[in-house]
Design an enzyme around this catalytic site. Structure first.
Site, PDB file in Angstrom:
ATOM      1  N   ASP A  18       0.822  -1.094  -0.232  1.00 33.96           N
ATOM      2  CA  ASP A  18      -0.063  -0.475   0.024  1.00 33.96           C
ATOM      3  C   ASP A  18       0.945   1.200   0.451  1.00 33.96           C
ATOM      4  OD1 ASP A  18      -2.191   1.619  -0.258  1.00 33.96           O
ATOM      5  OD2 ASP A  18      -2.790   0.936   1.627  1.00 33.96           O
ATOM      6  N   ASN A  66     -10.654  -3.187  -5.842  1.00 29.80           N
ATOM      7  CA  ASN A  66      -9.471  -2.446  -7.441  1.00 29.80           C
ATOM      8  C   ASN A  66     -10.124  -1.819  -8.587  1.00 29.80           C
ATOM      9  OD1 ASN A  66      -6.423  -3.123  -6.495  1.00 29.80           O
ATOM     10  ND2 ASN A  66      -7.501  -1.993  -5.229  1.00 29.80           N
TER      11      ASN A  66
END
Ligand code: FPP
Length: 230
Positions: A18, A66
């Site tokens: 991340d 996503n």
């Protein structure tokens, strides 16, 4: 050199990579630039991981959620797979490792599915490590899919269930590392994470480096894993 690494090395390390978007934003660049650098970090760290003698590395590269990101960012990730993945994986393959993918790959356009298949086949003989890349991966999706298959087969033993997960031939992660400052699993390897040691780092993924990997492996070596026992 193996001697540079701590002695009690895990078998499987997993990363939630991340912070790419924020890393790019800090440089006034589009988010997709962060992914472009992030994928280089993935290669660098995979080589370190195998050098340390760790057999398995899993990464969360593209989640089922996503897909809902702005089309431009999704296209940027597709572009990365199309233009960089085979070249990046060549280093991993040359290192003697195999590359596998977990997730619902049917979602991807045909040409991307072919790239993934080629990488998998080219590396299939690799014995010195496994890089497991999550693409269109979501743990709830994986668990529901395995459960449905167990029901259909009339076999719901823990062994039958584990065999139907994407990680059928991969041991559970000993540690899961999330970079980028957030402290959650975000639908990553929820079943396999039952006894994983969790590590959270504020470093944005593109900046994650060998020194930090060594530091967390040193801390991992000190942790007392009890698996629910005393
Ligand atoms: C999270 O950072 C990262 C991702 C959603 C994708 C990670 C992808 C890569 C490292 C490269 C792609 C890999 C392959 C195999 C093509 P974020 O974008 O959510 O960052 P932010 O939290 O700063 O917004």
């Amino acid at each position: 050199m193996k001697s540079e690494w701590p002695s009690r090395i895990p078998t499987h390390i997993a990363f939630i990579m991340d912070g790419n978007g924020r890393w790019a934003k800090k440089r006034l660049m589009p988010r997709s630039y962060g992914h472009k650098v992030g994928v280089e970090t993935m290669r660098r760290i995979a080589l370190d991981v195998f050098d340390a003698g760790i057999s398995y590395m899993s990464v969360y590269a593209f989640s089922t959620e996503n897909k809902a990101r702005p089309q431009e960012e999704v296209d940027g990730l597709f572009h990365l797979i199309r233009t960089r993945l085979e070249e990046l994986m060549a280093d991993i393959i040359a290192r003697g490792a195999r590359v596998v993918f977990m997730g619902d790959l049917q979602y991807f356009p045909q040409d991307i599915q072919e790239i993934l298949q080629r990488v998998k086949e080219k590396s299939a003989a690799g014995r010195s490590g496994t890089l497991n890349i999550g693409l269109n991966y979501g743990a709830r999706d994986e668990i529901l899919r395995a459960a449905a298959q167990c029901v259909q087969a009339g076999d719901a033993t823990p062994e039958a269930f584990a065999k139907r997960l994407y990680t059928a031939d991969i041991p559970d992660p000993d540690l899961i590392v999330r970079t980028g400052g957030e402290k959650r699993l975000s639908n990553f390897m929820l079943y396999q994470a039952a006894y994983s040691e969790l590590f959270f780092s504020d470093t944005l993924w593109p900046d994650f480096d060998t020194a930090e990997l060594k530091a967390l492996l040193t801390e991992y070596a000190k942790r007392n894993r009890r698996y629910g026992k005393v």
